[in-house]
Scaffold this active site. Structure first.
Site, mmCIF file in Angstrom:
data_model
loop_
_atom_site.group_PDB
_atom_site.id
_atom_site.type_symbol
_atom_site.label_atom_id
_atom_site.label_comp_id
_atom_site.label_asym_id
_atom_site.label_seq_id
_atom_site.Cartn_x
_atom_site.Cartn_y
_atom_site.Cartn_z
ATOM 1 N N GLU A 1 -9.908 13.083 14.930
ATOM 2 C CA GLU A 1 -9.178 13.456 13.456
ATOM 3 C C GLU A 1 -10.100 14.521 13.095
ATOM 4 O OE1 GLU A 1 -8.564 10.335 10.793
ATOM 5 O OE2 GLU A 1 -7.379 8.874 12.178
ATOM 6 N N ASP B 1 -6.085 4.356 9.944
ATOM 7 C CA ASP B 1 -7.328 4.495 9.464
ATOM 8 C C ASP B 1 -7.852 3.107 8.840
ATOM 9 O OD1 ASP B 1 -7.381 7.135 10.512
ATOM 10 O OD2 ASP B 1 -7.209 7.987 8.596
ATOM 11 N N HIS C 1 0.901 -1.034 -0.022
ATOM 12 C CA HIS C 1 -0.016 -0.013 -0.095
ATOM 13 C C HIS C 1 0.735 1.254 -0.034
ATOM 14 C CE1 HIS C 1 -3.599 -2.280 0.565
ATOM 15 N NE2 HIS C 1 -4.031 -1.582 -0.016
#
Ligand SMILES: Cc1cc2nc3c(=O)[nH]c(=O)nc-3n(C[C@H](O)[C@H](O)[C@H](O)COP(=O)(O)OP(=O)(O)OC[C@H]3O[C@@H](n4cnc5c(N)ncnc54)[C@H](O)[C@@H]3O)c2cc1C
Ligand SMILES: *[C@@H]1O[C@H](CO)[C@@H](O)[C@H](O)[C@H]1NC(C)=O
Length: 523
Positions: free
Chosen positions: A267, A156, A95
């Site tokens: 956040e 996340d 990723h």
């Protein structure tokens, strides 16, 4: 290791050695490079911006396989046979954005091939899990929840590997309270660039332990990590509050992180358009009321704070009362705060729902010219003004995240880089400009232009103006990397000389290139 396994590995090494040895330039990556025709998973990543085809992929069965590979490549015979050219990159979930887990003409080690092993220990004082370096955080969550436990600090998105996020930092809405994931590790098993399998911790071989945390895969391959755990809550009260003023927004974020005894997650993001609320609206339908507000004045930019309170369903604490107490202190717009109650698993796994939506629209496997920064508090207003030169609400697809962290939750012994200027700022903001491009509307040239704008923004946000540091960045040259590390460069380079003296590991980062290294092709 079984003899049979050794023979398989040797056969693989022989197979590997031939293309690496005899093919000087297997693919001509011209200046306007294209995806090589024979792409495998290992030649690409989530960013879809850089492509480097390896000679071979190692699918290890154990840490010993990795150790054997690296020990062979470090031997003088191998150095002679391969001309010191073969590089190795660990690949977690791939990723990365800019080819950081690739090894053009080298060997990619698929960490997902290691046997999935997650052992949870519940202790009276300290609970922890021993997890394989290739384990996904989603798997760690599933296993630990079976005992009512969970790691404390999260990213996340959970389809990332433990080794991959610990090589960077691993940040999210819990980091203000517990520090990044690299602050929640008790011990590591690491195979160094020389092939030594070392168990390290703050007490044993601390230099290797701290070097590897945030070490960008440069010093060793993490094959096991011991992760600190806490009691998992049953439910989470998840809230969103809306703002039309940036300073009020950041002021309330700083207020929330000053109350860790009540708040478990903070956040925030820029509400660029109605679209930016829809992304996760199936998970969070409660702000439908705000969409009407948004439609009233489309030229305005709004901000949204996302925060959460864990619900342990204990008699002595009433989560509704805690929420009430928190929200009374906040200064959001009118009545625009919405909250939902979700299970802890669904809360942590929330981005998977967005992934499914984007996949169904063909917008997941697209180029992602992402840019992430740590911005000192003293520069956050100026950074926000700068941002509007690079992000326009009309055509930006994806989230722009902004949320605060606390400097003293970061251990300066690790390799992770944090802003140096404004050291007096205890608060440092994360800014994630997570742009997706739609291949139907953004051509190759358009992606290149975006990457150029990203470089300009990174340039403007650095020293001396704002002193922001990139997170997960891929700097264009060793000189840029030295600037990035600043005063930490000397230590980083000396760790390289000690733990990976032949610069075999982590070629995709471009920090320690060797003159004969092949380059990867990029957009
Ligand atoms: C949708 C999405 C959401 C994200 N959200 C967050 C977030 O909230 N917070 C955050 O901090 N990051 C986030 N990230 C970024 C993510 O943490 C990094 O991209 C991380 O590198 C991904 O892990 P990976 O397993 O895919 O690593 P890879 O891309 O496979 O590898 C990353 C680097 O680590 C090295 N590496 C991998 N495994 C090992 C190992 N076992 N030992 C040593 N080195 C290794 C690789 O060689 C490479 O240099 C997100 C990424 C995506 C795509
Ligand atoms: C940093 O490392 C040194 C040397 O290993 C150690 O003495 C010190 O306690 C460490 N500091 C922190 C904050 O962990």
């Amino acid at each position: 290791m079984e003899l049979a396994q050794r023979l398989v590995l040797l056969a693989l090494l022989l197979a590997v050695s031939s293309p690496c040895k005899f093919i000087q330039s297997p693919m001509d990556f011209g200046p306007l490079n294209v995806v090589p025709p024979t792409t495998t998973k290992a030649s690409s990543d989530f960013g879809r911006l850089s492509f480097g085809t390896p000679c071979a992929v190692l699918k290890p069965n154990s840490a010993e396989d990795i150790s054997l590979l690296l020990a062979r490549l470090s031997s003088s015979a191998a150095a002679a046979a391969f001309g010191g050219r073969v590089t190795v990159a660990a690949r977690g979930a791939g990723h990365s954005i800019h080819g950081q887990a690739q090894a053009p003409d080298g060997i990619v080690v698929e960490m997902g091939s290691l046997p999935p092993s997650i052992e949870v220990r519940r202790g009276p004082l300290l609970s922890y899990a021993d997890v394989g370096g290739g384990a996904m955080w989603s798997e760690v969550l599933e296993e630990t929840l079976k005992l009512g436990l969970a790691p404390r600090s999260w990213t996340d998105y959970l389809h990332l590997t433990v080794g991959g996020t610990l090589s960077n930092a691993g940040i999210g809405g819990q980091a203000f309270k517990h520090g990044p994931q690299i602050s929640n590790v008790l011990q590591l098993d690491v195979v160094t660039g020389k092939g030594e399998l070392v168990t390290c911790s703050p007490a044993e071989t601390p230099e290797l332990f701290y070097a590897v945390l945030g070490g960008l895969g440069q010093f060793g391959i993490i094959t096991r990590a011991r992760i600190a755990l806490q009691e998992a809550p049953h439910k989470v009260r998840w809230a969103r509050a809306f703002y039309d003023d940036f300073r009020t927004f950041t002021g309330d974020q700083e207020l929330l992180i000053s109350m860790p005894e009540m708040v478990d997650y903070v956040e925030g993001f820029v509400v660029l358009s109605e679209h930016s609320l829809h992304g996760s609206s199936n998970a969070f339908p409660a702000h439908v009321g705000f969409i009407a507000e948004l439609r009233k004045d489309r030229s305005r930019i709004y901000y949204c704070i996302e925060f959460a309170v864990h619900d342990y369903q204990r008699r002595e604490t009433n989560v509704e009362q805690v929420m009430e107490k928190i929200s009374r202190k906040m200064r959001y717009m009118g009545s625009h705060m919405y909250s939902v109650e979700v299970s802890y698993f669904d809360f942590l796994n929330r981005v998977t729902m967005e992934e499914a939506t984007l996949r169904s629209r063909g917008l997941w496997e697209v180029p992602h010219p992402w840019l992430n920064f740590f911005v000192p508090k003293s520069g956050i207003n100026e950074f926000k003004d700068l941002l509007w030169d690079y992000v326009s609400p009309e055509d930006f697809m994806g989230p722009v995240l902004i949320y605060p962290l606390l400097r003293d939750k970061w251990n300066t012994n690790t390799s992770a880089v944090f802003p140096e200027t404004g050291v007096s700022d205890r608060v440092v903001y994360v800014v994630g400009i997570l742009r997706s491009t739609n291949p139907n509307t953004c051509s190759l040239q358009c992606v290149r232009d975006l990457l150029r704008h990203n470089r300009e923004l990174a340039e403007a946000a650095g020293e001396p103006r704002i002193g922001a540091k990139q997170y997960l960045g891929r700097h264009p040259s060793p000189g840029h990397w030295q600037d990035h590390f600043g005063s930490k460069w000397g230590r980083f380079a000396s760790h390289k000389a000690r733990f990976d003296p032949l610069s075999i590991l982590g070629p995709g980062q471009g920090i320690f290139p060797r003159s004969a290294d092949p380059t990867m092709s990029s957009v």
